[in-house]
Design a protein around this motif. Sequence first.
Motif, PDB file in Angstrom:
ATOM      1  N   LYS A  17       0.436  -3.555   2.871  1.00  0.00           N
ATOM      2  CA  LYS A  17       1.099  -3.235   4.147  1.00  0.00           C
ATOM      3  C   LYS A  17       0.056  -2.740   5.142  1.00  0.00           C
ATOM      4  N   ILE A  18      -0.489  -3.677   5.878  1.00  0.00           N
ATOM      5  CA  ILE A  18      -1.559  -3.373   6.826  1.00  0.00           C
ATOM      6  C   ILE A  18      -1.100  -2.348   7.871  1.00  0.00           C
ATOM      7  N   LYS A  19       0.159  -2.382   8.248  1.00  0.00           N
ATOM      8  CA  LYS A  19       0.635  -1.434   9.265  1.00  0.00           C
ATOM      9  C   LYS A  19       0.747  -0.019   8.710  1.00  0.00           C
ATOM     10  N   LEU A  20       0.953   0.093   7.412  1.00  0.00           N
ATOM     11  CA  LEU A  20       1.098   1.391   6.775  1.00  0.00           C
ATOM     12  C   LEU A  20      -0.259   2.040   6.496  1.00  0.00           C
ATOM     13  N   ARG A  21      -1.207   1.234   6.060  1.00  0.00           N
ATOM     14  CA  ARG A  21      -2.525   1.775   5.692  1.00  0.00           C
ATOM     15  C   ARG A  21      -3.642   0.948   6.333  1.00  0.00           C
ATOM     16  N   PRO A  22      -3.666   0.881   7.668  1.00  0.00           N
ATOM     17  CA  PRO A  22      -4.648  -0.012   8.309  1.00  0.00           C
ATOM     18  C   PRO A  22      -6.098   0.335   7.984  1.00  0.00           C
ATOM     19  N   GLU A  23      -6.427   1.604   7.919  1.00  0.00           N
ATOM     20  CA  GLU A  23      -7.827   1.979   7.662  1.00  0.00           C
ATOM     21  C   GLU A  23      -8.270   1.595   6.261  1.00  0.00           C
ATOM     22  N   GLU A  25      -6.919  -0.747   4.279  1.00  0.00           N
ATOM     23  CA  GLU A  25      -6.969  -2.218   4.153  1.00  0.00           C
ATOM     24  C   GLU A  25      -8.219  -2.765   4.840  1.00  0.00           C
ATOM     25  N   LYS A  26      -8.542  -2.201   6.004  1.00  0.00           N
ATOM     26  CA  LYS A  26      -9.699  -2.650   6.764  1.00  0.00           C
ATOM     27  C   LYS A  26     -10.995  -2.376   5.983  1.00  0.00           C
ATOM     28  N   ARG A  27     -11.086  -1.171   5.430  1.00  0.00           N
ATOM     29  CA  ARG A  27     -12.272  -0.772   4.663  1.00  0.00           C
ATOM     30  C   ARG A  27     -12.476  -1.706   3.476  1.00  0.00           C
ATOM     31  N   ILE A  28     -11.404  -2.039   2.792  1.00  0.00           N
ATOM     32  CA  ILE A  28     -11.500  -2.910   1.617  1.00  0.00           C
ATOM     33  C   ILE A  28     -11.841  -4.340   2.030  1.00  0.00           C
ATOM     34  N   PHE A  29     -11.084  -4.871   2.981  1.00  0.00           N
ATOM     35  CA  PHE A  29     -11.230  -6.289   3.325  1.00  0.00           C
ATOM     36  C   PHE A  29     -12.594  -6.597   3.938  1.00  0.00           C
ATOM     37  N   GLU A  30     -13.146  -5.662   4.712  1.00  0.00           N
ATOM     38  CA  GLU A  30     -14.499  -5.855   5.268  1.00  0.00           C
ATOM     39  C   GLU A  30     -15.508  -6.065   4.148  1.00  0.00           C
ATOM     40  N   LYS A  31     -15.374  -5.299   3.086  1.00  0.00           N
ATOM     41  CA  LYS A  31     -16.304  -5.419   1.962  1.00  0.00           C
ATOM     42  C   LYS A  31     -16.088  -6.725   1.206  1.00  0.00           C
ATOM     43  N   LEU A  32     -14.837  -7.147   1.128  1.00  0.00           N
ATOM     44  CA  LEU A  32     -14.548  -8.413   0.454  1.00  0.00           C
ATOM     45  C   LEU A  32     -15.100  -9.595   1.253  1.00  0.00           C
ATOM     46  N   ILE A  33     -15.040  -9.515   2.573  1.00  0.00           N
ATOM     47  CA  ILE A  33     -15.610 -10.569   3.428  1.00  0.00           C
ATOM     48  C   ILE A  33     -17.114 -10.664   3.192  1.00  0.00           C
ATOM     49  N   LYS A  34     -17.766  -9.508   3.188  1.00  0.00           N
ATOM     50  CA  LYS A  34     -19.221  -9.472   2.973  1.00  0.00           C
ATOM     51  C   LYS A  34     -19.586 -10.040   1.596  1.00  0.00           C
ATOM     52  N   PHE A  35     -18.857  -9.632   0.579  1.00  0.00           N
ATOM     53  CA  PHE A  35     -19.096 -10.103  -0.789  1.00  0.00           C
ATOM     54  C   PHE A  35     -18.890 -11.615  -0.880  1.00  0.00           C
ATOM     55  N   PHE A 108      -8.435  -1.006  -5.889  1.00  0.00           N
ATOM     56  CA  PHE A 108      -9.097  -0.007  -5.064  1.00  0.00           C
ATOM     57  C   PHE A 108      -8.103   1.120  -4.877  1.00  0.00           C
ATOM     58  N   ASN A 109      -8.605   2.330  -4.754  1.00  0.00           N
ATOM     59  CA  ASN A 109      -7.698   3.443  -4.499  1.00  0.00           C
ATOM     60  C   ASN A 109      -6.785   3.686  -5.688  1.00  0.00           C
ATOM     61  N   HIS A 110      -7.218   3.267  -6.863  1.00  0.00           N
ATOM     62  CA  HIS A 110      -6.405   3.319  -8.073  1.00  0.00           C
ATOM     63  C   HIS A 110      -5.950   4.738  -8.409  1.00  0.00           C
ATOM     64  N   ASN A 111      -6.839   5.720  -8.229  1.00  0.00           N
ATOM     65  CA  ASN A 111      -6.450   7.073  -8.633  1.00  0.00           C
ATOM     66  C   ASN A 111      -5.364   7.684  -7.753  1.00  0.00           C
ATOM     67  N   TYR A 112      -5.062   7.070  -6.614  1.00  0.00           N
ATOM     68  CA  TYR A 112      -3.971   7.579  -5.793  1.00  0.00           C
ATOM     69  C   TYR A 112      -2.653   6.915  -6.146  1.00  0.00           C
ATOM     70  N   TYR A 113      -2.748   5.843  -6.905  1.00  0.00           N
ATOM     71  CA  TYR A 113      -1.561   5.034  -7.190  1.00  0.00           C
ATOM     72  C   TYR A 113      -1.258   5.146  -8.668  1.00  0.00           C
ATOM     73  N   ASN A 114      -1.526   6.320  -9.180  1.00  0.00           N
ATOM     74  CA  ASN A 114      -1.593   6.478 -10.613  1.00  0.00           C
ATOM     75  C   ASN A 114      -0.475   7.395 -11.077  1.00  0.00           C
ATOM     76  N   TYR A 115       0.701   6.829 -11.257  1.00  0.00           N
ATOM     77  CA  TYR A 115       1.855   7.647 -11.600  1.00  0.00           C
ATOM     78  C   TYR A 115       1.706   8.355 -12.933  1.00  0.00           C
ATOM     79  N   SER A 116       1.026   7.723 -13.854  1.00  0.00           N
ATOM     80  CA  SER A 116       0.949   8.279 -15.202  1.00  0.00           C
ATOM     81  C   SER A 116      -0.200   9.270 -15.359  1.00  0.00           C
ATOM     82  N   ASN A 117      -1.011   9.420 -14.323  1.00  0.00           N
ATOM     83  CA  ASN A 117      -2.164  10.337 -14.356  1.00  0.00           C
ATOM     84  C   ASN A 117      -3.134  10.066 -15.502  1.00  0.00           C
ATOM     85  N   LEU A 118      -3.210   8.825 -15.919  1.00  0.00           N
ATOM     86  CA  LEU A 118      -4.061   8.506 -17.059  1.00  0.00           C
ATOM     87  C   LEU A 118      -5.532   8.426 -16.691  1.00  0.00           C
ATOM     88  N   PHE A 119      -5.803   8.010 -15.466  1.00  0.00           N
ATOM     89  CA  PHE A 119      -7.194   7.737 -15.125  1.00  0.00           C
ATOM     90  C   PHE A 119      -7.687   8.604 -13.986  1.00  0.00           C
TER      91      PHE A 119
END
Length: 171
Positions: A17-23, A25-35, A108-119
Amino acid sequence: EMKKQKKKKIITYISSKIKLRPELEKRIFEKLIKFSKKFKYNLFFLDRPGQNNRKILKDIFKDDNWNYLQIKSESLKIKFLNQSKLITFAHSTLGYQLLSRGLKCVAFNHNYYNYSNLFKISKNGEFWCSPDKYNLVEKKLLEVIRNRDTKWKKIVKTKVSKIMFYDKNNK
């Protein structure tokens, strides 16, 4: 068990959701373009169902080195993703589903999306890393892409199944 399918030189980013997390998404996608430029991959931005952010994205990422994708059909979406050499995402249940099915993914951002707190322990793991520094992102993408299938299956079995267990017929 997934049928062995010839992977194309494609990296797909699943939008969260680019409108929800524009910064983010932008940070990630810029790096993917470069890669993708550096290692000659075809890069796809897969938008969320019911979203059409093509114009916003083309304004942000003026570079033509990527493709916008919107697939309404679930089965066609899965078919396309199955052909990707690598799938990347930040906040995506679909991403974790694909990971649990054994597809090579980087979260990316896995530790924020980590409901089980495993990682929570590390910002960097077998299939996740922070999107902040390009050199670390590049290293992680290459590491996952180059992982042998046997090693990847083991990672999926030991780590991914704790987040989302693959249930073939969705029982």
